[in-house]
Enzyme design. Structure first.
Site, PDB file in Angstrom:
ATOM      1  CG  ASP A 109      -2.042   0.973   1.191  1.00 27.43           C
ATOM      2  OD1 ASP A 109      -3.081   0.745   0.550  1.00 27.43           O
ATOM      3  OD2 ASP A 109      -1.861   2.017   1.853  1.00 27.43           O
ATOM      4  CG  HIS A 274      -5.639  -3.537   0.759  1.00 21.15           C
ATOM      5  ND1 HIS A 274      -4.882  -3.220  -0.357  1.00 21.15           N
ATOM      6  CD2 HIS A 274      -5.277  -2.639   1.721  1.00 21.15           C
ATOM      7  CE1 HIS A 274      -4.101  -2.178  -0.087  1.00 21.15           C
ATOM      8  NE2 HIS A 274      -4.325  -1.812   1.167  1.00 21.15           N
TER       9      HIS A 274
END
Length: 294
Positions: A109, A274
């Site tokens: 990320d 994620h």
């Protein structure tokens, strides 16, 4: 007491420009160094499962990025304070303070965007590059369009001028940051209550710096990426990208986007959500080991 990575020491180390970073450091002191960078809205703790698995073979370094967790949160308003170029310089300085002038680097990320910039700016330092669940900043803005861009609403919110985003988020910090933990985890059980609470506590204490990090990605980071694209710069080291199938969801070829930057590319799709380092630590550890073997 905040949760920690078992068996790791927690150190204060110098970054760039006088900033001090906190890092969990452990593993095999004679093994090659691997630096793991966390994402949003998390801290270095997100690497706890992968770090323990890599520790038998490597020196593992898990810092909190500047502006996050227990690391310093410089309050300067200049665009370079939270530029990924500056944050990449932090990582290089931190590793050097531990005696490592070359290291493998894996980011998730926001940390993946820092890792990408480090790979471009410090090709003689970063030996291998791992990227989890992003595309480069310049490409990120290019692939978001129409109603599908709603998935990244926070990118647009935090790109606004200083003032309103910070106020809105600070007034509902737990709800704001918690919404991403809820939406992005395929299995909420991978974020135990004590870990979730630590992420929320750390994020609520870092609203201004988190917004500044995201604001940089709508400005100075784009300019840096565009300059490298115009110059034909590419990542010189082996690169592994593991991501959800965002290309299918948003209508672009994710592997092609990455291949333009990384000629030596291993691009993998995952069925995990994620927070894949927490949801599928064996898969991510295997991907990192495969990367380091190249």
């Amino acid at each position: 007491m905040a949760p920690t990575i078992p068996g790791f020491d927690h150190l204060r180390l110098p970054g760039a420009d006088g900033v001090q970073l906190t890092a969990a450091v452990g593993g095999n002191g004679s093994g090659s160094p691997v630096v793991l960078l966390h994402g949003f809205p998390q801290t270095h703790l997100m690497w706890r499962h992968v770090a323990e698995r890599l520790a038998d073979e490597h020196t593992v370094i898990c810092p909190d990025l500047r502006g996050y967790g227990a690391s310093d949160k410089p309050a300067g308003t200049g665009p370079e304070v939270y530029a990924k170029r500056t944050m990449a310089a932090d990582v290089v300085a931190l590793a050097a303070a531990l005696g490592h002038d070359r290291f493998a680097l894996v980011g998730h990320d926001r940390g993946a965007l820092v890792a990408f910039r480090a790979g471009l700016d410090h090709p003689d330092t970063v030996t291998h590059l791992g990227i989890l669940d992003v595309v480069p900043t310049l490409d990120m803005w290019n692939v978001l369009h129409g109603v599908s861009a709603a998935v990244g609403y926070h990118l647009y919110l935090m790109a606004q001028p200083p003032g309103l985003p910070e106020t809105m988020i600070a007034n509902s910090a737990d709800a704001f940051f918690g919404s991403f933990l809820d939406a992005w985890a395929d299995d909420p059980a991978v974020l135990p209550p004590e870990v979730r609470a630590e992420y929320l506590r750390a994020s609520a204490a870092a609203v201004a710096s988190i917004v500044a990090d995201y604001r940089a990605s709508a400005g100075v980071d784009v300019r840096h990426d565009q300059a490298d694209l115009d110059a034909g710069s590419q990542l010189a080291m082996p690169v592994t990208v593991v991501q959800q199938d965002w290309g299918a969801r948003l209508g672009y070829d994710a592997a092609a986007v990455w291949r333009a930057w990384a000629p030596d590319l291993d691009h993998r799709l995952t069925g995990a959500g994620h927070f894949m380092a927490e949801e599928a630590p064996e898969e991510i550890t295997s991907a990192v080991r495969d990367l380091l073997a190249r």
